[in-house]
Write a protein that holds these residues in place. Structure first.
Motif, PDB file in Angstrom:
ATOM      1  N   LYS A   1      -1.567   5.290   4.944  1.00 21.65           N
ATOM      2  CA  LYS A   1      -1.969   6.408   4.086  1.00 21.65           C
ATOM      3  C   LYS A   1      -1.552   7.735   4.712  1.00 21.65           C
ATOM      4  O   LYS A   1      -0.919   8.575   4.058  1.00 21.65           O
ATOM      5  N   ASN A   2      -1.872   7.944   5.974  1.00 20.67           N
ATOM      6  CA  ASN A   2      -1.534   9.197   6.643  1.00 20.67           C
ATOM      7  C   ASN A   2      -0.023   9.419   6.721  1.00 20.67           C
ATOM      8  O   ASN A   2       0.461  10.531   6.486  1.00 20.67           O
TER       9      ASN A   2
ATOM     10  N   LEU B   1       0.833  -1.201   0.000  1.00 15.06           N
ATOM     11  CA  LEU B   1       0.000   0.000   0.000  1.00 15.06           C
ATOM     12  C   LEU B   1       0.870   1.254   0.000  1.00 15.06           C
ATOM     13  O   LEU B   1       0.641   2.184  -0.780  1.00 15.06           O
TER      14      LEU B   1
ATOM     15  N   LEU C   1      -4.417   0.481   7.060  1.00 14.18           N
ATOM     16  CA  LEU C   1      -4.808   1.311   5.907  1.00 14.18           C
ATOM     17  C   LEU C   1      -4.693   2.796   6.231  1.00 14.18           C
ATOM     18  O   LEU C   1      -4.072   3.563   5.497  1.00 14.18           O
TER      19      LEU C   1
ATOM     20  N   PHE D   1       2.373   5.311  -2.787  1.00 16.56           N
ATOM     21  CA  PHE D   1       2.552   6.720  -2.456  1.00 16.56           C
ATOM     22  C   PHE D   1       4.014   7.160  -2.466  1.00 16.56           C
ATOM     23  O   PHE D   1       4.295   8.316  -2.773  1.00 16.56           O
TER      24      PHE D   1
ATOM     25  N   CYS E   1       2.283   8.230   4.738  1.00 15.44           N
ATOM     26  CA  CYS E   1       2.811   8.490   3.395  1.00 15.44           C
ATOM     27  C   CYS E   1       2.484   9.915   2.943  1.00 15.44           C
ATOM     28  O   CYS E   1       3.309  10.579   2.314  1.00 15.44           O
ATOM     29  N   LEU E   2       1.286  10.356   3.227  1.00 14.09           N
ATOM     30  CA  LEU E   2       0.877  11.687   2.789  1.00 14.09           C
ATOM     31  C   LEU E   2       1.620  12.798   3.534  1.00 14.09           C
ATOM     32  O   LEU E   2       1.795  13.893   2.997  1.00 14.09           O
TER      33      LEU E   2
END
Length: 83
Positions: A77-78, A34, A73, A38, A80-81
């Motif tokens: 995501k957080n 995942l 998840l 990113f 990576c962003l």
């Protein structure tokens, strides 16, 4: 019958949710894959390793596998962003 009794949980799920190594083996490949959507491969591995380290330090446990997957998840995501 007790009112506050907890529902039965399969032993394999219970072990996965309480044993860090089992959790790591199950979710590290998923979380790394995942993260690679990113960031670079190296950054993805660093980010996911940091998430697992934080998980180990805080001794977080999950109610079930869906909660564990959702945690990874959102955390990946957080991270990576904001990387």
């Amino acid at each position: 019958m007790q009112e506050n009794s907890k529902p039965y949980q399969e032993p394999s799920d219970f072990k996965l949710l309480t044993d860090f190594t089992s959790l790591y083996n199950r979710f590290f490949p998923f979380a790394s894959s995942l993260a690679r959507h990113f960031v670079s491969r190296e950054d993805a591995e660093d980010i996911v390793s940091a998430i697992f380290t934080n998980l180990l330090v805080k001794e977080k446990q999950f109610k079930n596998l869906d909660h564990a997957k959702a945690f990874f998840l959102v955390s990946v995501k957080n991270a990576c962003l904001t990387h």
